[in-house]
Design an enzyme around this catalytic site. Sequence first.
Site, mmCIF file in Angstrom:
data_model
loop_
_atom_site.group_PDB
_atom_site.id
_atom_site.type_symbol
_atom_site.label_atom_id
_atom_site.label_comp_id
_atom_site.label_asym_id
_atom_site.label_seq_id
_atom_site.Cartn_x
_atom_site.Cartn_y
_atom_site.Cartn_z
ATOM 1 N N SER A 109 6.644 -4.387 -1.932
ATOM 2 C CA SER A 109 6.143 -2.928 -2.348
ATOM 3 C C SER A 109 6.221 -2.048 -1.003
ATOM 4 C CB SER A 109 4.715 -2.913 -2.794
ATOM 5 O OG SER A 109 4.386 -2.001 -3.596
ATOM 6 N N TRP A 110 5.088 -1.448 -0.815
ATOM 7 C CA TRP A 110 5.316 -0.613 0.620
ATOM 8 C C TRP A 110 5.659 -1.503 1.687
ATOM 9 C CZ3 TRP A 110 5.805 3.857 3.100
ATOM 10 C CH2 TRP A 110 5.303 3.569 4.530
ATOM 11 N N ASP A 149 8.280 -4.859 -13.534
ATOM 12 C CA ASP A 149 7.805 -4.199 -12.564
ATOM 13 C C ASP A 149 7.402 -2.705 -12.910
ATOM 14 O OD1 ASP A 149 6.622 -2.826 -10.318
ATOM 15 O OD2 ASP A 149 7.849 -4.370 -8.973
ATOM 16 N N GLY A 185 0.688 -1.176 0.039
ATOM 17 C CA GLY A 185 -0.204 0.031 0.128
ATOM 18 C C GLY A 185 0.882 1.206 0.075
ATOM 19 N N HIS A 187 4.887 -6.696 -10.970
ATOM 20 C CA HIS A 187 5.073 -6.030 -9.794
ATOM 21 C C HIS A 187 4.380 -7.006 -8.575
ATOM 22 C CE1 HIS A 187 5.184 -3.419 -6.411
ATOM 23 N NE2 HIS A 187 3.952 -3.248 -5.883
#
Length: 315
Positions: free
Chosen positions: A111-112, A265, A44, A293
């Site tokens: 990711s986050w 990605d 996120g 991704h």
Amino acid sequence: MLQDLYPPIEPYETGRLRRDPPHDLYYELCGDPLGQPAVFLHGGPGAGASPDHRRFFDPAHYRVAVFDQRGAGRSTPLGELAANTTPHLIGDIEALREHLGIERWLVFGGSWGSTLALAYAEAHPERVTGLVLRGIFLCRRTEIDWFLYGMRWIYPETWRRFAEHLPEAERDDLLHSYYRRLIDPDPAVHMPAARAWSTYEGACSTLLPSPETVAAFGQDTMALGLARIEAHYFVHDIFMEDGALLASVGRLRGIPGVIVQGRYDVVCPIATADELHRAWPEAEYTVVPDAGHSAMEPGVRKALIATTERFKGVD
């Protein structure tokens, strides 16, 4: 070598951890109650965790803590921005570790989640037995600008739908124009904006089109948590100095690490993972040649499962 996720499992324990008002965090424990500790950090920010996230770890070996970060998923209040910063999230991970009576644990994030894993490990390196990072995002201004504007060079039609949710006069500043709508208390204003933002990200997250991924990103809880909190963090430069994570990478010396990155990605381009690896050459670096991704890309899944297998017994 295992090539896919472990079978679906249910948590053996769920709970809630009260933090700064009004935040109430949902967590769950999966696998072996006496197993090697690990924590999963979702993306996120604001996306929340899903049942599939339990499946990156051998349940006969690991004791896995999965939790929804502030304002995300099953944590309440959904989409809450008050007292929601990167330092707050780092504090939440430490509070959960202490609550569970865990001394040190393997930290897994994509990711986050990779951003937060790095920030946590740099703040508390003595608590981390290893880092498993996927789809590297360092949340620098250049990366945020790429997300907002650069992805149109690869996904022009998808970006057009994202931008055209806003009046033409507001498209020169997508971030603040979306943010105004996402923090509006009226669901008739914030929910369409949340779905437009979230589905834009979902549609760009896989190498090949995945209607299932886009549908998941468009679901109300995911869309509101992801879009509102993501925009909040982007507006505030993730509450850290630009480039701070790379500047502090020396604090990771001695922590075993693996970086898994999809070659194609688009959401978090490979240049960022390459920079991290050059700054942290001790980490093993795996480039998946046929992936985007998403953690659910077949090659990425395979690499992540192989990594959690190799981390067995690393304490």
